[in-house]
Write an enzyme that holds these catalytic residues in place. Structure first.
Site, PDB file in Angstrom:
ATOM      1  CB  SER A  32      17.430  -7.992   2.642  1.00 31.26           C
ATOM      2  OG  SER A  32      16.627  -8.668   1.687  1.00 31.26           O
ATOM      3  CB  ILE A  34      12.034  -2.217  -0.529  1.00 32.18           C
ATOM      4  CG1 ILE A  34      12.741  -1.585  -1.733  1.00 32.18           C
ATOM      5  CG2 ILE A  34      10.769  -1.424  -0.201  1.00 32.18           C
ATOM      6  CD1 ILE A  34      11.932  -1.630  -3.011  1.00 32.18           C
ATOM      7  CB  SER A 162       8.596  -4.342 -10.687  1.00 27.98           C
ATOM      8  OG  SER A 162       9.674  -3.984 -11.527  1.00 27.98           O
ATOM      9  CE1 TYR A 175      10.492  -9.339  -9.622  1.00 30.20           C
ATOM     10  CE2 TYR A 175      11.041  -7.682 -11.274  1.00 30.20           C
ATOM     11  CZ  TYR A 175      10.751  -8.019  -9.958  1.00 30.20           C
ATOM     12  OH  TYR A 175      10.697  -7.039  -8.998  1.00 30.20           O
ATOM     13  CE  LYS A 179       7.524  -8.080  -8.495  1.00 34.36           C
ATOM     14  NZ  LYS A 179       7.155  -8.011  -7.060  1.00 34.36           N
TER      15      LYS A 179
END
Length: 309
Positions: A32, A34, A162, A175, A179
């Site tokens: 799904s 990107i 990100s 998150y 990252k």
């Protein structure tokens, strides 16, 4: 979009079309978002593909679409289910890729999950899961693939990080931490590999992109889904993001900032005026948290006023 350290905008040394043709590209998180769109665009230009994620049915759907829209043969697109948390399986899965194709030219580390929850409301197990999946899972796959690339003297490891891997954001503390860990790891790894000029370590830092990443995000408890539906209108389209990623990979760019305004300007502020960035983050973060508590999507909250109760 900004290409850092290698290219300025408009100075692309090579388009992505011909440079990816015939290459073996392994995409994690290919079911799904990107990852799916990267698969389609790579199929269009003739790259051979390995599609990995946990959902085998969705991977088969993507595979069929890749074959229908391209001249690739059945054997040119392979589905290999992958659980990033099952690190003991990563060596055998990598071996399966090499048995089929004999090489891996590009590894795209795209698998992972986001987060939508406040730190004080969140279980520590959520943070453990984010680090295990987003960071250690990615490190594990890279650990298995990189020796093969070094032996061949060529290869690209591309990791989708990100904007929050550079700047923090409320509601995404875990998150963002995962990252940031990826940014630090791959920046350090790039230096370790300076005697291997054929190896490219490329990090992608997208801002908000239209996808289902929010719907699949961790919340304050493991197993609990996001309640608010995401508003996608202020985000970059997935095809545009994937296209820019492939141009950057074709040009061996080390780090890419990809986003629409005003998100792209936010990158610049963090890079060149960090003190101002902290102030802006606090102002915008306060609005983000308030609107999140009012039931609005966190990303669209920057553009929407919460309704009075």
């Amino acid at each position: 979009m900004v290409f850092r350290r290698s290219l300025k905008v408009g100075e692309s040394r090579a388009g992505s079309d011909w440079s990816h043709r015939g290459r073996v590209v392994w995409i994690t998180g290919a079911s799904s978002g990107i990852g799916e769109e990267l698969a389609y665009q790579l199929a269009d230009v003739g790259a051979r593909l390995v599609l990995s994620a946990r959902r085998e049915g969705e991977l088969e759907r993507v595979r069929r679409a890749c074959l229908e829209r391209s001249r690739l043969r059945e054997e040119d697109v392979v589905v290999l289910p992958l659980d990033l948390l099952d690190r003991a399986s990563h060596r055998e899965i990598t071996a399966a890729v090499l048995r089929h194709f004999g090489q891996i030219d590009v590894l795209v580390n795209n698998g992972g999950r986001s987060q939508r929850s406040l730190f004080l409301d969140s279980d520590v197990d959520v943070y453990k899961a984010l680090m295990e999946l987003n960071f250690l899972g990615t490190v594990s796959i890279t650990k298995e693939v990189l020796p093969h690339m070094i032996r061949r003297g060529t290869g690209t490891v591309t990791t989708v990080s990100s904007i929050v891997g550079i700047a923090g954001a409320p509601l995404s503390t875990g998150y963002s931490a995962s990252k940031h860990a990826l940014q630090g790891f791959f920046n350090s790894l790039r230096s370790e590999l300076s005697d291997n000029p054929g190896i490219t370590i490329s990090t992608i830092c997208p801002g908000p992109v239209q996808s289902n990443i929010v719907q699949n995000a961790f919340t304050e408890e493991l197993g609990k889904s996001v309640s608010a539906q995401a508003d996608q209108q202020h985000k970059m389209t997935t095809p545009r993001c994937a296209r820019l990623i492939l141009v950057g990979v074709a040009n061996r760019v080390w780090e890419m900032w990809i986003g629409q305004q005003p998100f792209l300007s936010y990158f610049y502020v963090w890079q060149y005026a960090p003190t101002l960035a902290w102030r802006l983050t606090n102002i915008l973060g306060r609005k983000r948290v308030r609107n999140f508590k009012a039931g609005l999507d966190a990303d669209s909250a920057y553009f929407t006023k919460a309704k009075a109760s």
